[in-house]
Write a protein that holds these residues in place. Structure first.
Motif, PDB file in Angstrom:
ATOM      1  N   ALA A 216       0.854  -1.201   0.000  1.00 57.47           N
ATOM      2  CA  ALA A 216       0.000   0.000   0.000  1.00 57.47           C
ATOM      3  C   ALA A 216       0.885   1.245   0.000  1.00 57.47           C
ATOM      4  O   ALA A 216       2.038   1.212   0.441  1.00 57.47           O
ATOM      5  CB  ALA A 216      -0.911  -0.008   1.221  1.00 57.47           C
ATOM      6  N   CYS A 217       0.326   2.326  -0.496  1.00 60.09           N
ATOM      7  CA  CYS A 217       1.007   3.636  -0.550  1.00 60.09           C
ATOM      8  C   CYS A 217       1.477   4.053   0.842  1.00 60.09           C
ATOM      9  O   CYS A 217       0.754   3.883   1.826  1.00 60.09           O
ATOM     10  CB  CYS A 217      -0.016   4.632  -1.097  1.00 60.09           C
ATOM     11  SG  CYS A 217       0.488   6.338  -1.016  1.00 60.09           S
ATOM     12  N   HIS A 218       2.704   4.615   0.937  1.00 58.93           N
ATOM     13  CA  HIS A 218       3.162   5.131   2.220  1.00 58.93           C
ATOM     14  C   HIS A 218       3.049   6.659   2.287  1.00 58.93           C
ATOM     15  O   HIS A 218       3.675   7.302   3.109  1.00 58.93           O
ATOM     16  CB  HIS A 218       4.580   4.644   2.553  1.00 58.93           C
ATOM     17  CG  HIS A 218       5.597   4.895   1.473  1.00 58.93           C
ATOM     18  ND1 HIS A 218       5.915   3.952   0.525  1.00 58.93           N
ATOM     19  CD2 HIS A 218       6.350   5.972   1.185  1.00 58.93           C
ATOM     20  CE1 HIS A 218       6.835   4.444  -0.286  1.00 58.93           C
ATOM     21  NE2 HIS A 218       7.115   5.671   0.090  1.00 58.93           N
ATOM     22  N   GLN A 222       4.853  11.630  -3.807  1.00 53.76           N
ATOM     23  CA  GLN A 222       5.854  11.910  -4.849  1.00 53.76           C
ATOM     24  C   GLN A 222       5.632  11.060  -6.105  1.00 53.76           C
ATOM     25  O   GLN A 222       6.588  10.684  -6.793  1.00 53.76           O
ATOM     26  CB  GLN A 222       7.267  11.662  -4.282  1.00 53.76           C
ATOM     27  CG  GLN A 222       7.598  12.498  -3.067  1.00 53.76           C
ATOM     28  CD  GLN A 222       7.485  13.985  -3.341  1.00 53.76           C
ATOM     29  OE1 GLN A 222       8.046  14.486  -4.311  1.00 53.76           O
ATOM     30  NE2 GLN A 222       6.759  14.697  -2.497  1.00 53.76           N
ATOM     31  N   CYS A 223       4.376  10.754  -6.419  1.00 50.71           N
ATOM     32  CA  CYS A 223       4.091   9.818  -7.517  1.00 50.71           C
ATOM     33  C   CYS A 223       4.722  10.223  -8.847  1.00 50.71           C
ATOM     34  O   CYS A 223       5.107   9.361  -9.632  1.00 50.71           O
ATOM     35  CB  CYS A 223       2.596   9.683  -7.719  1.00 50.71           C
ATOM     36  SG  CYS A 223       1.755   8.839  -6.384  1.00 50.71           S
ATOM     37  N   GLY A 224       4.785  11.522  -9.114  1.00 56.09           N
ATOM     38  CA  GLY A 224       5.320  11.975 -10.402  1.00 56.09           C
ATOM     39  C   GLY A 224       6.786  11.628 -10.590  1.00 56.09           C
ATOM     40  O   GLY A 224       7.343  11.815 -11.666  1.00 56.09           O
ATOM     41  N   GLY A 226       7.961   8.536  -9.803  1.00 52.58           N
ATOM     42  CA  GLY A 226       8.079   7.075  -9.837  1.00 52.58           C
ATOM     43  C   GLY A 226       7.918   6.521  -8.437  1.00 52.58           C
ATOM     44  O   GLY A 226       8.246   7.179  -7.458  1.00 52.58           O
ATOM     45  N   CYS A 227       7.382   5.316  -8.339  1.00 56.34           N
ATOM     46  CA  CYS A 227       7.141   4.725  -7.021  1.00 56.34           C
ATOM     47  C   CYS A 227       7.932   3.423  -6.911  1.00 56.34           C
ATOM     48  O   CYS A 227       7.634   2.447  -7.598  1.00 56.34           O
ATOM     49  CB  CYS A 227       5.659   4.450  -6.837  1.00 56.34           C
ATOM     50  SG  CYS A 227       5.282   3.801  -5.208  1.00 56.34           S
ATOM     51  N   ILE A 228       8.927   3.427  -6.043  1.00 52.75           N
ATOM     52  CA  ILE A 228       9.818   2.263  -5.949  1.00 52.75           C
ATOM     53  C   ILE A 228       9.056   1.036  -5.437  1.00 52.75           C
ATOM     54  O   ILE A 228       9.347  -0.092  -5.827  1.00 52.75           O
ATOM     55  CB  ILE A 228      11.037   2.612  -5.065  1.00 52.75           C
ATOM     56  CG1 ILE A 228      11.889   3.633  -5.823  1.00 52.75           C
ATOM     57  CG2 ILE A 228      11.884   1.373  -4.739  1.00 52.75           C
ATOM     58  CD1 ILE A 228      12.906   4.360  -4.992  1.00 52.75           C
TER      59      ILE A 228
HETATM   60  S1  SF4 Z   1       5.126   7.502  -4.841  1.00 52.96           S
HETATM   61 FE1  SF4 Z   1       2.900   7.789  -4.763  1.00 52.96          FE
HETATM   62  S2  SF4 Z   1       2.042   5.705  -4.615  1.00 52.96           S
HETATM   63 FE2  SF4 Z   1       4.216   5.577  -4.122  1.00 52.96          FE
HETATM   64  S3  SF4 Z   1       4.254   5.686  -1.891  1.00 52.96           S
HETATM   65 FE3  SF4 Z   1       4.591   7.794  -2.661  1.00 52.96          FE
HETATM   66  S4  SF4 Z   1       2.528   8.683  -2.743  1.00 52.96           S
HETATM   67 FE4  SF4 Z   1       2.267   6.490  -2.538  1.00 52.96          FE
END
Ligand code: SF4
Ligand SMILES: Cc1cc2nc3c(=O)[nH]c(=O)nc-3n(C[C@H](O)[C@H](O)[C@H](O)COP(=O)(O)OP(=O)(O)OC[C@H]3O[C@@H](n4cnc5c(N)ncnc54)[C@H](O)[C@@H]3O)c2cc1C
Length: 584
Positions: A216-218, A222-224, A226-228
């Motif tokens: 789940a999202c933490h 910072q989605c733009g 990339g999400c590791i």
């Molecule tokens: S990058 Fe986006 S989806 Fe990934 S943890 Fe951060 S907020 Fe959540």
């Protein structure tokens, strides 16, 4: 004429492009038992190395500032997801005299799903039957009810949060629980309630609960970048891995498809491509082809695939390829909310996008334009991006403690609003091949022709008036249009084009800048007015399919990517069925 050396191996299916549409096709086709090869013009992606989710501005040289200390508003790859650009060196496009159009392209495994805002809205029943409703444009050859089961499959697999609301023409889906509204969002919702504007939890392809082994999202927002942890959706992390796990999937990176080769039997038999690392030309062979290079690249490939049977491009006897190009109508406005200056420091954490949005709330009411738009908004005390305080520093004199205090007191008090509305296709907006320009690989490039219609200008004017009433009702002051906080990728790049007839009332985005370009190889029941049939299969070349936004017949206010995936899933199941019957 193709120079490629024909390969010996014949795959079941060749997919061109690994973005939303190509990735979905790869998963469904490989899991369905077919041997799949994919050509991708960019390199492979390594999220651990390539995603910059947790890089701080102070880790960059000069904190990411440009020459002379100015902020850089482009999506720079030291801080953002990699290889997504408004301009690609050596791969130009042109615009016809009098036209203005910008084209955002990604060259990497997963395409623009590494960069997108993750807003995942279903099209509504009326969106598929627009002409029957108001006489403009055309109807799709399929209905919402036919696509609905595929929306269900995509949402359940990728994870989309939202809430059941029963809003007309904004269908509910298979949702994960939505996150709670932030302080700024609650402020805006109160104003919307007062104005009778529907404001509900947004619908984003981000996990609020674990799904299929993805965490789940933490809430780093910072989605733009990339999400590791793959907590938001990208094709590279969610669609390509299951295809690879089948052992029946081959990805060829840095492979720029140049031409689809027609066999003597009237079927496509191969694709020639440039290996960008060696500059050599090669060919891959397959029994069926799925083009998912993104709407305009797909049109380009069709138009560049000429033969004696199809002198104007493969499967294009109708001359429709490249036509019916649309983008969303966009405009934005920001407000300053002085009451937020007094709000104590508080937790603004959340997903990398809005927690609330406004779907089109005037369905069935009388308006002075056709169709509708939705509203996206954002602002508040999120983590500052690179160059975030450039504007404050430009407006205030001083340095040191006094400047820091000014930054602190004004920070997070701006809320930006962006409209996304429906454009009706018109005959002056299309792309064709520029007869005089080739890219660095020798491939003829696209030329864009663009004109907004009267309906779009009226819609943008209405958006501006709505934003103004929301801002003022919520106790804010309208700011002079400038770069705002509505959504990182777009707002930074949108250049408002003011129409002289509507000065003071409206500014509409430059064509292409909302990055919802689509409709260029459209589907339909009539061979004379469409390239593809109701299964996104070329009318004239039966083993040729399209799985991106090129087949779309309308461009409703909803962002297109969820529909790209649902349509690609449906097309891929049809292709699987045809393959099992030995028809392909
Ligand atoms: S990058 Fe986006 S989806 Fe990934 S943890 Fe951060 S907020 Fe959540
Ligand atoms: C900043 C930003 C924000 C966005 N926000 C949203 C949003 O919130 N919601 C939404 O619905 N949409 C959004 N979009 C749009 C969304 O990203 C696209 O609709 C979607 O990615 C399109 O999927 P696609 O498969 O058609 O093409 P893409 O994702 O563009 O993938 C195409 C792939 O094909 C490859 N390719 C191109 N040409 C060739 C060739 N000749 N040979 C081989 N490979 C080729 C490219 O390298 C690329 O990897 C956003 C886009 C951006 C950039």
């Amino acid at each position: 004429m193709s120079q490629g050396i024909p390969a010996k191996k014949v795959y079941d299916v060749c997919i061109i492009g690994s973005g939303a549409g190509g990735g979905t096709a790869a998963k469904v086709l490989a899991e369905g038992g077919l041997n799949v090869v994919m050509l991708e013009a960019g390199p492979t992606l390594n999220p651990e190395k390539d995603f910059k989710e947790h890089v701080w501005p102070y880790e960059l040289p000069h904190r990411g500032a440009d020459v002379g200390g100015r902020a850089r508003h482009e999506l720079n790859t030291e801080f953002m997801s990699p290889n997504g650009f408004w301009e690609i060196e050596g791969e130009p496009y042109t615009t016809a005299p009098g036209s203005s159009f910008r084209w955002f392209r990604s060259r990497i495994e997963g395409g623009r799903t590494n960069h997108w805002g993750r807003i995942a809205l279903r099209f509504g029943p009326a969106d598929f039957k627009a002409r029957s409703t108001d006489g403009m444009g055309d109807d799709w050859p399929i209905t919402y009810e036919e696509l609905a089961p595929y929306y269900d499959k995509v949402e359940a697999y990728i994870g989309v949060f939202g809430s059941k609301e029963n809003v007309p023409n904004a269908p509910d889906g298979v949702f994960l629980p939505p996150p709670k509204p932030r302080c700024t969002e609650t402020l805006v919702k109160k104003a919307c309630d007062h104005l009778n504007i529907t404001c509900i939890p947004s619908r984003l392809a981000i996990l609020t609960q674990p799904v299929n082994g993805r965490a789940a999202c933490h809430y780093c927002a910072q989605c733009g970048r990339g999400c590791i942890t793959a907590s938001n959706f990208s094709s590279s992390q969610v669609m390509i891995p299951p295809a690879q796990a089948t052992g029946r999937f081959t990805l060829i990176p840095n492979a720029m498809a140049r031409e689809i080769v027609l066999g003597k039997n009237g079927k496509a038999e191969g694709v020639t491509y440039i290996d960008k690392t060696t500059r050599s030309e090669n060919q891959v062979r397959a029994r069926a082809f799925v083009v998912a290079a993104s709407a305009c690249e797909t049109a380009r490939l069709f138009l560049n695939s000429r033969s004696s049977s199809f002198p104007d491009g493969i499967a294009n006897s109708s001359g429709v390829a490249g036509r019916y190009l649309t983008d969303s109508v966009g405009t934005h406005l920001a407000g300053y909310f002085p009451q937020l200056e007094k709000v104590p420091a508080h937790n603004h954490d959340g997903v990398g996008g809005m927690h609330l949005y406004m779907p089109w709330w005037r369905v069935g009411q009388k308006n002075d334009f056709l169709r509708g738009y939705h509203i996206e908004f954002g602002g508040g005390r999120h983590m500052p991006g690179v160059g975030e305080f450039d504007g404050v520093c430009a407006e205030h004199e001083g340095y040191g403690v006094s400047l820091k205090q000014k930054c602190r007191s004004s920070y997070g008090n701006v809320i930006g609003f962006a409209g996304r509305g429906e454009m009706i296709p018109n005959e002056n907006s299309y792309c064709d091949i520029d007869p005089n320009v080739v890219d660095r690989w020798g491939i003829p490039v696209l030329r864009f022709h663009w004109q907004w219609g009267e309906n779009e200008l009226k819609m943008a004017a209405h958006m501006q008036e709505t934003f103004r009433s929301i801002i003022e009702t919520a106790g804010g002051t309208v700011l002079t249009p400038h770069r705002d906080a509505s959504d990182e990728g777009h707002a930074a790049e949108e250049k408002p084009v003011v129409d002289p007839a509507l000065v003071g009332k409206s500014s509409i985005s430059e064509g292409g800048t909302i990055i919802h370009e689509l409709g260029t190889v459209r589907m339909g029941n009539n061979l004379k007015t469409s390239v593809l049939n109701e299964n996104c299969q070329a009318h004239e070349v039966k083993n040729l399919f399209v799985a991106d936004a090129a087949p779309f017949v309308t461009n409703p206010d909803k962002n297109p990517t969820l529909t790209i995936m649902a349509l690609s899933w449906r097309t891929s199941e049809y292709l699987l069925d045809q393959a099992k019957k030995g028809e392909i």
